[in-house]
Design an enzyme around this catalytic site. Sequence first.
Site, PDB file in Angstrom:
ATOM      1  N   ASP A   1       0.839  -1.189   0.000  1.00 43.94           N
ATOM      2  CA  ASP A   1       0.000   0.000   0.000  1.00 43.94           C
ATOM      3  C   ASP A   1       0.878   1.244   0.000  1.00 43.94           C
ATOM      4  O   ASP A   1       1.792   1.365   0.812  1.00 43.94           O
ATOM      5  CB  ASP A   1      -0.922  -0.020   1.222  1.00 43.94           C
ATOM      6  CG  ASP A   1      -2.119   0.892   1.012  1.00 43.94           C
ATOM      7  OD1 ASP A   1      -2.512   1.101  -0.153  1.00 43.94           O
ATOM      8  OD2 ASP A   1      -2.655   1.401   2.012  1.00 43.94           O
TER       9      ASP A   1
ATOM     10  N   THR B   1      -9.238  -5.447   3.640  1.00 46.74           N
ATOM     11  CA  THR B   1      -9.117  -4.549   2.497  1.00 46.74           C
ATOM     12  C   THR B   1     -10.083  -5.081   1.445  1.00 46.74           C
ATOM     13  O   THR B   1      -9.980  -6.240   1.048  1.00 46.74           O
ATOM     14  CB  THR B   1      -7.681  -4.552   1.932  1.00 46.74           C
ATOM     15  OG1 THR B   1      -6.777  -4.144   2.962  1.00 46.74           O
ATOM     16  CG2 THR B   1      -7.546  -3.618   0.746  1.00 46.74           C
TER      17      THR B   1
ATOM     18  N   ARG C   1      -8.007   4.089  13.051  1.00 42.41           N
ATOM     19  CA  ARG C   1      -7.107   5.225  13.342  1.00 42.41           C
ATOM     20  C   ARG C   1      -6.578   5.201  14.767  1.00 42.41           C
ATOM     21  O   ARG C   1      -5.438   5.623  15.018  1.00 42.41           O
ATOM     22  CB  ARG C   1      -7.843   6.548  13.107  1.00 42.41           C
ATOM     23  CG  ARG C   1      -8.402   6.728  11.722  1.00 42.41           C
ATOM     24  CD  ARG C   1      -7.314   6.699  10.680  1.00 42.41           C
ATOM     25  NE  ARG C   1      -7.879   6.836   9.331  1.00 42.41           N
ATOM     26  CZ  ARG C   1      -7.193   6.599   8.230  1.00 42.41           C
ATOM     27  NH1 ARG C   1      -5.929   6.198   8.294  1.00 42.41           N
ATOM     28  NH2 ARG C   1      -7.756   6.740   7.056  1.00 42.41           N
TER      29      ARG C   1
ATOM     30  N   ASP D   1      -9.334   0.453   1.788  1.00 47.76           N
ATOM     31  CA  ASP D   1      -8.351  -0.045   2.757  1.00 47.76           C
ATOM     32  C   ASP D   1      -8.816   0.364   4.160  1.00 47.76           C
ATOM     33  O   ASP D   1      -8.353   1.353   4.725  1.00 47.76           O
ATOM     34  CB  ASP D   1      -6.982   0.562   2.424  1.00 47.76           C
ATOM     35  CG  ASP D   1      -5.867  -0.056   3.234  1.00 47.76           C
ATOM     36  OD1 ASP D   1      -5.993  -1.235   3.611  1.00 47.76           O
ATOM     37  OD2 ASP D   1      -4.868   0.641   3.484  1.00 47.76           O
TER      38      ASP D   1
ATOM     39  N   LYS E   1      -4.328  -1.791   9.865  1.00 45.29           N
ATOM     40  CA  LYS E   1      -4.665  -1.864   8.443  1.00 45.29           C
ATOM     41  C   LYS E   1      -4.743  -3.314   7.965  1.00 45.29           C
ATOM     42  O   LYS E   1      -4.923  -3.552   6.780  1.00 45.29           O
ATOM     43  CB  LYS E   1      -3.585  -1.163   7.622  1.00 45.29           C
ATOM     44  CG  LYS E   1      -3.249   0.228   8.081  1.00 45.29           C
ATOM     45  CD  LYS E   1      -3.914   1.238   7.220  1.00 45.29           C
ATOM     46  CE  LYS E   1      -3.439   2.636   7.546  1.00 45.29           C
ATOM     47  NZ  LYS E   1      -3.989   3.594   6.611  1.00 45.29           N
TER      48      LYS E   1
ATOM     49  N   GLU F   1     -10.513   4.022   3.468  1.00 46.11           N
ATOM     50  CA  GLU F   1      -9.523   4.709   2.637  1.00 46.11           C
ATOM     51  C   GLU F   1      -9.871   4.392   1.192  1.00 46.11           C
ATOM     52  O   GLU F   1      -9.817   3.234   0.769  1.00 46.11           O
ATOM     53  CB  GLU F   1      -8.094   4.265   2.977  1.00 46.11           C
ATOM     54  CG  GLU F   1      -7.651   4.784   4.336  1.00 46.11           C
ATOM     55  CD  GLU F   1      -6.158   4.643   4.604  1.00 46.11           C
ATOM     56  OE1 GLU F   1      -5.524   3.756   3.995  1.00 46.11           O
ATOM     57  OE2 GLU F   1      -5.636   5.417   5.420  1.00 46.11           O
TER      58      GLU F   1
ATOM     59  N   GLU G   1     -10.188  12.669   7.201  1.00 45.79           N
ATOM     60  CA  GLU G   1     -10.084  14.001   6.601  1.00 45.79           C
ATOM     61  C   GLU G   1     -11.456  14.666   6.451  1.00 45.79           C
ATOM     62  O   GLU G   1     -11.598  15.859   6.687  1.00 45.79           O
ATOM     63  CB  GLU G   1      -9.414  13.893   5.224  1.00 45.79           C
ATOM     64  CG  GLU G   1      -7.971  13.448   5.283  1.00 45.79           C
ATOM     65  CD  GLU G   1      -7.501  12.904   3.946  1.00 45.79           C
ATOM     66  OE1 GLU G   1      -7.679  11.698   3.684  1.00 45.79           O
ATOM     67  OE2 GLU G   1      -6.961  13.692   3.139  1.00 45.79           O
TER      68      GLU G   1
ATOM     69  N   GLN H   1      -3.928   2.625  14.976  1.00 46.59           N
ATOM     70  CA  GLN H   1      -2.788   3.084  14.166  1.00 46.59           C
ATOM     71  C   GLN H   1      -1.908   4.069  14.935  1.00 46.59           C
ATOM     72  O   GLN H   1      -0.677   3.957  14.933  1.00 46.59           O
ATOM     73  CB  GLN H   1      -3.329   3.740  12.893  1.00 46.59           C
ATOM     74  CG  GLN H   1      -2.258   4.186  11.911  1.00 46.59           C
ATOM     75  CD  GLN H   1      -2.877   4.795  10.643  1.00 46.59           C
ATOM     76  OE1 GLN H   1      -4.090   4.782  10.465  1.00 46.59           O
ATOM     77  NE2 GLN H   1      -2.043   5.322   9.781  1.00 46.59           N
TER      78      GLN H   1
ATOM     79  N   HIS I   1      -3.677  14.059   0.468  1.00 50.36           N
ATOM     80  CA  HIS I   1      -3.887  13.195   1.638  1.00 50.36           C
ATOM     81  C   HIS I   1      -2.698  13.278   2.588  1.00 50.36           C
ATOM     82  O   HIS I   1      -2.863  13.456   3.797  1.00 50.36           O
ATOM     83  CB  HIS I   1      -4.114  11.750   1.186  1.00 50.36           C
ATOM     84  CG  HIS I   1      -4.185  10.763   2.317  1.00 50.36           C
ATOM     85  ND1 HIS I   1      -5.219  10.762   3.231  1.00 50.36           N
ATOM     86  CD2 HIS I   1      -3.343   9.770   2.691  1.00 50.36           C
ATOM     87  CE1 HIS I   1      -5.003   9.798   4.125  1.00 50.36           C
ATOM     88  NE2 HIS I   1      -3.875   9.183   3.819  1.00 50.36           N
TER      89      HIS I   1
ATOM     90  N   GLU J   1      -9.174   4.075  -2.452  1.00 51.37           N
ATOM     91  CA  GLU J   1      -7.942   3.903  -3.219  1.00 51.37           C
ATOM     92  C   GLU J   1      -8.229   3.238  -4.562  1.00 51.37           C
ATOM     93  O   GLU J   1      -9.303   2.677  -4.787  1.00 51.37           O
ATOM     94  CB  GLU J   1      -6.941   3.014  -2.439  1.00 51.37           C
ATOM     95  CG  GLU J   1      -6.632   3.524  -1.035  1.00 51.37           C
ATOM     96  CD  GLU J   1      -5.448   2.819  -0.393  1.00 51.37           C
ATOM     97  OE1 GLU J   1      -4.633   2.220  -1.119  1.00 51.37           O
ATOM     98  OE2 GLU J   1      -5.354   2.871   0.853  1.00 51.37           O
TER      99      GLU J   1
HETATM  100 CA    CA Z   1      -4.129   2.714   2.708  1.00 51.02          CA
END
Ligand code: CA
Length: 424
Positions: free
Chosen positions: A132, A263, A243, A239, A259, A205, A369, A246, A139, A207
């Site tokens: 990834d 996915t 948070r 993904d 993570k 996420e 975000e 993380q 971002h 992607e």
């Molecule tokens: Ca990611």
Amino acid sequence: MTGPVLDETHDPARRSWIESANAPDGDFPIQNLPFGVFSENAGDRRVGVAIGDLILDLTALEAQGRIASGDAPIFDGGCLNPFMARPRGEWTKLRAKLARMLDAGASDRDLPLVAQSAVEMHLPVRIGGFTDFYASREHATNVGSMFRDPQNALLPNWLHIPIGYNGRASTVVVSGTPVTRPLGQLKAPDADAPCVGPSRKLDIEVELGALVGTPTQMGRPIGTAEAQDSIFGYVLLNDWSARDIQVWEYQPLGPFLSKAFATTISPWVVTSAALEPFRRDAPERERPLLPYLREATPNNLDIEITATLAPRGGAPVQILRTNAAGLYYSAAQQLAHHTLSGCRMEAGDLLGSGTISGPTRDSCGSLLELTWNGTEPIAVDGGTRTFLEDGDTVTLTGKCTGPYRIGFGACSGTILPAPELREP
Ligand code: CA
């Protein structure tokens, strides 16, 4: 190869004898022909190509001897890997042949076709490795502003190197697979010690996933032109990220379990060939890239991706709209960089672009975000959200619009409650 390369399979005037493929707002016109893996009535997994609301069964076509398969069958293994590992010329040849079979002018219409509504879709590819990246400047800037320093949001290496980490291939799942809220170690900033429990900051996420076709050799780096030619196709990718897990675990080696729990990818692999008309130049470079990362052709892709969120029993509401064209590093640059040290890439390896965020708040590709780390909730049906709640369903859709429309199908997942914690 220079690019973009257009041939008769990209002719916008081309129509199919399968009427549903000619719908102007459909995902799967005759110019698309994405590959997937499906089963009917819990039977064997077969390889197919989407056309309108049907699937052309390549496993059956091959068994009937109507598409060339070389020395041994390549579509009978329930995944795309053997075909993806073939030279690019064979991908091009099959695409042209399938387009001729499905063309409005074709006389032989006795083909093995299945309704998409009658099948179960599976992971299209056996994924050996999932890497990834972190290719969206917006971002990376947003995250750097939120957690470090708005004046120096980008770390010094970011403008020179496609930042990435090794993810978990074992938990890449196909659209529709439920996602269990992860347990993890959590530590509030003012707490003395961590606790263990369900993530309370579960995020998405948005992607784009690139799937490697042509393998590379260990010890032999490839350039961006060869990398571009080695990519078989693309999927939408969510993904899922925790948070709060993380932020406690990521130093100094980067994200790990935050993570690694799920996915989700869309079931149809839209080929690089189908996306040729939608190639765009990369954004302007603030610092010159090292020569091995430079691109002689436009390798970014103009793909608009939207996400909806539906609470349990509620209606889906669009929460963001973004575009992959603005990524600072293309998949070709990521793949070239990946091989620089001699790392061997295999057919079916998955490269995530990293969260795709645009310049405006509603074009950001994560709840982190969109809600500015939970401080500005967004509206959903019947309420608001900062991060995901149990029962929430997030669905990504993607499309290219231009001479014709190419769709990706849906990339969807629903959050299930966290499991019971086992002690000891
Ligand atoms: Ca990611």
